[in-house]
Every structure is written in structure tokens, then in C-alpha cells.
Design a protein around this motif. Structure first.
Motif, PDB file in Angstrom:
ATOM      1  N   PHE A 140     -14.770 -29.962  64.409  1.00 41.03           N
ATOM      2  CA  PHE A 140     -14.907 -28.488  64.154  1.00 41.03           C
ATOM      3  C   PHE A 140     -14.401 -27.981  62.785  1.00 41.03           C
ATOM      4  CE2 PHE A 140     -13.732 -28.715  68.632  1.00 41.03           C
ATOM      5  CZ  PHE A 140     -14.928 -28.053  69.313  1.00 41.03           C
ATOM      6  N   ALA A 141     -15.365 -26.964  62.043  1.00 43.99           N
ATOM      7  CA  ALA A 141     -14.917 -26.415  61.026  1.00 43.99           C
ATOM      8  C   ALA A 141     -14.200 -25.232  61.440  1.00 43.99           C
ATOM      9  CB  ALA A 141     -16.453 -26.007  60.101  1.00 43.99           C
ATOM     10  N   VAL A 142     -13.106 -24.887  60.703  1.00 42.75           N
ATOM     11  CA  VAL A 142     -12.350 -23.665  60.927  1.00 42.75           C
ATOM     12  C   VAL A 142     -13.082 -22.218  60.370  1.00 42.75           C
ATOM     13  CG1 VAL A 142     -10.022 -22.622  61.141  1.00 42.75           C
ATOM     14  CG2 VAL A 142     -10.398 -25.011  61.241  1.00 42.75           C
ATOM     15  N   HIS A 143     -13.138 -21.343  61.190  1.00 41.95           N
ATOM     16  CA  HIS A 143     -13.464 -19.992  60.499  1.00 41.95           C
ATOM     17  C   HIS A 143     -11.883 -19.277  60.298  1.00 41.95           C
ATOM     18  CE1 HIS A 143     -14.790 -15.935  60.578  1.00 41.95           C
ATOM     19  NE2 HIS A 143     -15.515 -16.459  59.314  1.00 41.95           N
ATOM     20  N   GLY A 144     -11.891 -19.393  59.044  1.00 43.78           N
ATOM     21  CA  GLY A 144     -10.387 -19.151  58.690  1.00 43.78           C
ATOM     22  C   GLY A 144      -9.926 -17.501  58.809  1.00 43.78           C
ATOM     23  N   ILE A 145     -10.762 -16.711  58.976  1.00 38.87           N
ATOM     24  CA  ILE A 145     -10.520 -15.262  59.258  1.00 38.87           C
ATOM     25  C   ILE A 145     -10.224 -15.059  60.401  1.00 38.87           C
ATOM     26  CG2 ILE A 145     -11.416 -12.776  58.978  1.00 38.87           C
ATOM     27  CD1 ILE A 145     -13.250 -14.066  56.911  1.00 38.87           C
TER      28      ILE A 145
ATOM     29  N   SER B 273      -2.259 -10.414  56.890  1.00 32.24           N
ATOM     30  CA  SER B 273      -2.529 -11.753  56.720  1.00 32.24           C
ATOM     31  C   SER B 273      -3.884 -11.845  56.934  1.00 32.24           C
ATOM     32  CB  SER B 273      -1.720 -12.807  57.700  1.00 32.24           C
ATOM     33  OG  SER B 273      -2.459 -12.894  58.802  1.00 32.24           O
ATOM     34  N   ILE B 274      -4.532 -13.040  56.466  1.00 32.23           N
ATOM     35  CA  ILE B 274      -6.010 -13.101  56.670  1.00 32.23           C
ATOM     36  C   ILE B 274      -6.199 -13.972  57.737  1.00 32.23           C
ATOM     37  CG2 ILE B 274      -8.392 -13.890  55.933  1.00 32.23           C
ATOM     38  CD1 ILE B 274      -7.525 -10.986  54.880  1.00 32.23           C
ATOM     39  N   GLY B 275      -5.352 -15.076  57.745  1.00 31.37           N
ATOM     40  CA  GLY B 275      -5.554 -16.166  58.686  1.00 31.37           C
ATOM     41  C   GLY B 275      -5.168 -17.453  58.142  1.00 31.37           C
ATOM     42  N   CYS B 276      -6.060 -18.446  58.458  1.00 35.15           N
ATOM     43  CA  CYS B 276      -5.730 -19.839  58.265  1.00 35.15           C
ATOM     44  C   CYS B 276      -5.495 -19.909  56.473  1.00 35.15           C
ATOM     45  CB  CYS B 276      -7.218 -20.446  58.387  1.00 35.15           C
ATOM     46  SG  CYS B 276      -7.153 -22.250  58.033  1.00 35.15           S
ATOM     47  N   GLY B 277      -4.094 -20.535  56.332  1.00 35.61           N
ATOM     48  CA  GLY B 277      -3.713 -20.485  55.082  1.00 35.61           C
ATOM     49  C   GLY B 277      -3.636 -19.634  53.901  1.00 35.61           C
ATOM     50  N   ILE B 278      -3.876 -18.242  54.548  1.00 40.21           N
ATOM     51  CA  ILE B 278      -3.502 -17.023  53.819  1.00 40.21           C
ATOM     52  C   ILE B 278      -2.867 -16.169  54.578  1.00 40.21           C
ATOM     53  CG2 ILE B 278      -4.874 -15.300  52.591  1.00 40.21           C
ATOM     54  CD1 ILE B 278      -7.337 -16.968  52.419  1.00 40.21           C
TER      55      ILE B 278
ATOM     56  N   HIS C 119     -12.314 -19.309  66.717  1.00 42.60           N
ATOM     57  CA  HIS C 119     -12.445 -19.519  65.308  1.00 42.60           C
ATOM     58  C   HIS C 119     -12.917 -20.796  64.961  1.00 42.60           C
ATOM     59  CE1 HIS C 119     -10.437 -15.754  65.328  1.00 42.60           C
ATOM     60  NE2 HIS C 119      -9.118 -16.400  65.909  1.00 42.60           N
ATOM     61  N   LEU C 120     -13.709 -21.625  65.800  1.00 44.22           N
ATOM     62  CA  LEU C 120     -14.093 -22.895  65.736  1.00 44.22           C
ATOM     63  C   LEU C 120     -15.662 -23.068  65.497  1.00 44.22           C
ATOM     64  CD1 LEU C 120     -11.725 -24.859  67.832  1.00 44.22           C
ATOM     65  CD2 LEU C 120     -11.556 -24.545  65.233  1.00 44.22           C
ATOM     66  N   VAL C 121     -16.190 -23.726  64.844  1.00 41.19           N
ATOM     67  CA  VAL C 121     -17.475 -24.199  64.572  1.00 41.19           C
ATOM     68  C   VAL C 121     -18.149 -25.648  64.795  1.00 41.19           C
ATOM     69  CG1 VAL C 121     -19.594 -23.703  63.357  1.00 41.19           C
ATOM     70  CG2 VAL C 121     -18.205 -21.851  63.432  1.00 41.19           C
ATOM     71  N   PRO C 122     -18.443 -25.925  65.875  1.00 44.07           N
ATOM     72  CA  PRO C 122     -18.831 -27.519  66.142  1.00 44.07           C
ATOM     73  C   PRO C 122     -19.494 -27.945  64.869  1.00 44.07           C
ATOM     74  CG  PRO C 122     -19.522 -26.174  67.965  1.00 44.07           C
ATOM     75  CD  PRO C 122     -19.224 -25.165  67.001  1.00 44.07           C
ATOM     76  N   VAL C 123     -19.203 -29.150  64.510  1.00 42.63           N
ATOM     77  CA  VAL C 123     -19.806 -29.707  63.176  1.00 42.63           C
ATOM     78  C   VAL C 123     -20.403 -31.126  63.704  1.00 42.63           C
ATOM     79  CG1 VAL C 123     -18.518 -28.660  61.413  1.00 42.63           C
ATOM     80  CG2 VAL C 123     -17.749 -30.872  62.283  1.00 42.63           C
ATOM     81  N   GLY C 124     -20.167 -31.800  64.764  1.00 42.68           N
ATOM     82  CA  GLY C 124     -20.827 -32.931  65.277  1.00 42.68           C
ATOM     83  C   GLY C 124     -20.386 -34.001  64.204  1.00 42.68           C
TER      84      GLY C 124
ATOM     85  N   PRO D 260     -15.783 -27.765  52.391  1.00 37.81           N
ATOM     86  CA  PRO D 260     -16.110 -26.700  51.157  1.00 37.81           C
ATOM     87  C   PRO D 260     -16.951 -25.604  52.052  1.00 37.81           C
ATOM     88  CG  PRO D 260     -15.956 -28.934  50.159  1.00 37.81           C
ATOM     89  CD  PRO D 260     -15.978 -28.921  51.762  1.00 37.81           C
ATOM     90  N   LEU D 261     -17.791 -26.088  53.109  1.00 34.25           N
ATOM     91  CA  LEU D 261     -18.507 -25.047  53.671  1.00 34.25           C
ATOM     92  C   LEU D 261     -17.962 -23.892  54.216  1.00 34.25           C
ATOM     93  CD1 LEU D 261     -20.989 -27.568  56.106  1.00 34.25           C
ATOM     94  CD2 LEU D 261     -21.303 -26.773  53.623  1.00 34.25           C
ATOM     95  N   THR D 262     -16.762 -24.210  54.551  1.00 32.37           N
ATOM     96  CA  THR D 262     -15.999 -23.017  55.316  1.00 32.37           C
ATOM     97  C   THR D 262     -15.405 -21.877  54.626  1.00 32.37           C
ATOM     98  OG1 THR D 262     -13.911 -24.378  55.115  1.00 32.37           O
ATOM     99  CG2 THR D 262     -15.032 -24.607  57.076  1.00 32.37           C
ATOM    100  N   ASP D 263     -15.372 -22.085  53.295  1.00 34.44           N
ATOM    101  CA  ASP D 263     -15.146 -20.994  52.456  1.00 34.44           C
ATOM    102  C   ASP D 263     -16.196 -21.017  51.240  1.00 34.44           C
ATOM    103  OD1 ASP D 263     -14.171 -18.805  50.807  1.00 34.44           O
ATOM    104  OD2 ASP D 263     -12.396 -19.746  50.033  1.00 34.44           O
TER     105      ASP D 263
END
Ligand code: NAD
Ligand code: ZN
Length: 340
Positions: free
Chosen positions: A82-87, A110-115, A132-137, A146-149
Motif C-alpha cells: 500500500f501507499a499511505v495517504h498521510g492525512i 496534527s495532520i497525521g503520518c510523520g506530521i 488511509h491505504l491505497v493499494p499499489v500492487g 514520492p507519489l504519496t506527497d
């Protein structure tokens, strides 16, 4: 496990040994495959309390791709990469109900992931919910992180302007992590007149490779370039991934009548909006933040279709500070990505 923890504002993060967290409730435990390093992390490290309201301690890292390895009892069936949607939005406020979770009204401390909350610059991380997860295969985690932000923020910044890009003259300021992906997204939409601005010659070379039709070393030089293009009226869209006094200060000279200034970078500059003054000619100014989960789904699809690709430098987890120093010194090509 190892985690780069920001213990206090104004101090560099430290690599600490901490327990692997145990997921409960809806939480999902990811084994981190890759984590991108963002210029925003430098702002978080440097930040004065007022400027950055997210109180340490927490683990940095908000561009994360990983594999689900454990779940809490209420998470349902979650497996794969998964890619993490960090918000980490509430999911129920009026913004979240409209799919604008990047503007969730509940996210104040807070915003979320790492913030403000533990992110993925670590061996493992907890994601609060499968929402908050997006499958990436399959696919290279270094290229996906780097797609996630970087790509998501650029995509969200461009989105409202997409229908008007065909005949548009567009300026991209700052060809770093976000800017180099913005150039690709703009090129992909068929933008034909694309001016890229960066003081670094290597960044300008990269911009030219990625579809910029003109490059300039400063906002001032970009104004001179625009004077020679299509009647010299200026740009329809200025995407500012720097946001410093010199770039924002040049906005009124960069924009054509009816143009839009999109301020993404938080480089300490400001832009005065005053009717009868700088906004007399139908300009719009916006300051978008990150992107929605739906945007991230689209960005992942664009990447799988080969239409956007992050240029990356790879580092071991232990070398993250070396990578951050290179980022601060303006030496990174594209995005620096850490592989634990
Ligand atoms: P980066 O360091 O990778 O890239 C910045 C680029 O700007 C570099 O290539 C640098 O050479 C160039 N630059 C520096 N000064 C310049 C100037 N005066 N004129 C033109 N170019 C200049 O940074 P990044 O990770 O791409 O982040 C860019 C900015 O966006 C940061 O301020 C970051 O905090 C911010 N950001 C905002 C959001 C949001 O949602 N609004 C999300 C992520 C990052
Ligand atoms: Zn919300």
C-alpha cells in the motif's frame, strides 16, 4: 525496530530503537518498504512552535509505501502492498463527507503520518485505519513512495486548472521533489508552454528533460522570458513550489490578466491580496494543501500507466540525515528516498 524520531523542535531527529507497535482496533501495521524525504520535514525540524503547531515527539516520514503485516481486530481483511495517504482525517466532518479530507476540520494538532504522529521513517509503522491505504500492487517502492506527497500535492495543485491548460502559459517555480513531478503532470495534460524556474543548473536540465519549453534561473529571469512569449502578457498559471519572498514578490509581474497563482511552498514569503492593487486584473490566489485519497488513487494509476515517474536517489535508513543535509543544500535530483 529503528525509527527517526523528532524529539524537539529546533533539533535534528535521532535514530532510536523502539518497540514494534502492536495494531489494535482498526489499525494496520506496515513493514516500511520505502519512505520519501520532503522539504517539509526540514520545516518540521527547524520549526518555531508558532509556525509548526505539531508537537514532538514523533517519528518523521510522510511519504510511505509498505506491506501490511498485522491488523487490529476491527480492521477487516487487509493484505498486500500500500501507499499511505498521510492525512489521517476524521472521516465524518463536513469536509471529509465531501471527499475533501485534506481540509478535515478535526485536524488541528496534527495532520497525521510523520506530521505530529508517528510516520514511516522507520522499519515499521502503524496506520490508524485501512481508510488511509491505497493499494499499489507490484512496482518499485522507491518510485512509488514520492507519489504519496510530492506527486499527490502537485496533482491536487494542478487539478482545478486542468481544463484550462491546453492554450495556457504555465510557470513552475522550484524543480525539486514536487516541482519535477508537477512538470510531468503538466506535460502529460498537453501544456505546451511551460517555463521552469530554479537557480540550480542541474534542476533546470532536469526540467528541460521533463517537458519544460523554457528554463530560467530566477523569478526575475522568468519575467524576462515571459516578456518574449505570446505577446508578453505573462503566465496564466504560476505554481510556486518555493514560496519565498523573491518568488512570491514576483507574482504580480509573472501573471497575465485572469491568471492564477498557486502557492505550495512555505519558503517564508507572503503575497498581498488587495483589490484595486495587485488583484485588479481578475487574478486568483490559492494555497492548496497535500491532496485527497481519491487524488492519490488517480496518481497511482498515472504512475502505473507510465505517465508520471519520480526521479530518485536511494539511501539506507541509517543514512537519512545525510540525505536531509543534501536536500537542505539543494543537491538532491528529484526525491531522496530511504529504504529501511
Ligand atoms: P525541494 O527542496 O525538493 O525542492 C525545492 C526546489 O526549489 C529546489 O530545486 C531548489 O533549488 C528550488 N529553489 C530554491 N529557491 C528557489 C528560488 N528562489 N526560485 C526558484 N527555485 C528555487 O523541496 P520539495 O520537497 O519539493 O518542497 C517544496 C516546498 O513545498 C517546500 O516548502 C515544502 O515544505 C512545500 N510543500 C508543501 C506542501 C503543501 O501541501 N502545500 C506539500 C509538500 C511540500
Ligand atoms: Zn474530517
Amino acid at each position: 525496530m529503528r525509527a527517526w524520531r523528532l524529539l524537539d523542535r529546533g533539533t535534528p531527529p535521532v535514530l532510536q530503537e523502539v518497540p514494534v507497535p502492536r495494531p489494535t482496533g482498526e489499525q494496520v501495521l506496515l513493514r516500511v518498504e520505502a519512505a520519501g524525504l520532503c522539504h517539509s520535514d526540514l520545516h518540521l525540524m527547524d520549526g518555531a512552535a508558532g509556525a509548526v503547531p505539531f508537537a514532538p515527539p514523533y517519528t518523521l516520514g510522510h511519504e510511505v509505501v509498505g506491506t501490511a503485516v498485522a491488523t487490529g481486530s476491527d480492521a477487516g481483511e487487509v493484505s498486500g502492498r500500500f501507499a499511505v495517504h498521510g492525512i489521517w482525517a476524521c472521516g465524518s466532518c463536513r469536509q471529509c463527507r465531501r471527499g475533501r479530507e485534506n481540509y478535515c476540520t478535526a485536524l488541528t494538532r496534527s495532520i497525521g503520518c510523520g506530521i505530529g504522529r508517528d510516520g514511516g521513517l522507520a522499519d515499521y509503522m502503524l496506520v490508524p485505519s485501512p481508510r488511509h491505504l491505497v493499494p499499489v500492487g507490484d512496482g518499485d517502492p522507491v518510485a512509488l513512495a514520492p507519489l504519496t506527497d510530492a506527486a499527490l500535492t502537485a496533482f491536487h495543485a494542478i487539478s482545478p486548472h486542468r481544463d484550462a491548460l491546453a492554450e495556457a502559459l504555465v510557470v513552475v517555480i522550484g524543480v525539486g521533489g514536487l516541482g519535477h513531478l508537477a512538470l510531468q503532470l503538466l506535460h502529460d495534460t498537453g501544456t505546451t508552454a511551460l517555463v521552469a524556474v530554479d537557480p540550480r543548473p542541474e534542476a533546470r536540465d532536469l526540467a528541460a528533460e521533463l517537458g519544460a519549453t523554457h528554463v530560467a534561473g530566477s523569478a526575475e529571469a522568468a519575467i524576462a522570458t515571459l516578456a518574449t512569449l505570446d505577446g508578453g502578457a505573462g503566465a496564466d498559471l504560476v505554481l510556486d513550489f518555493v514560496g519565498s519572498p523573491d518568488t512570491l514578490g514576483a507574482t504580480d509581474l509573472l501573471l497575465a490578466p485572469g491568471g492564477s497563482s498557486v502557492v505550495v511552498g512555505s519558503g517564508g514569503g507572503s503575497l498581498t491580496v488587495a483589490k484595486g492593487g495587485t488583484l485588479a486584473r481578475g487574478w486568483t490566489v490559492s494555497a492548496p494543501f497535500w491532496g485527497t485519497r481519491a487524488d492519490l488513487v488517480e496518481v497511482v494509476a498515472l504512475s502505473r500507466a507510465g505517465r508520471v515517474h519520480a526521479e530518485t536517489e536511494t539511501y539506507a535508513l541509517a543514512d537519512a540525515m545525510t540525505a536531509y543535509e543534501r536536500l537542505r543544500a539543494g543537491q538532491v535530483r528529484g526525491r531522496a528516498v530511504v529504504v529501511p
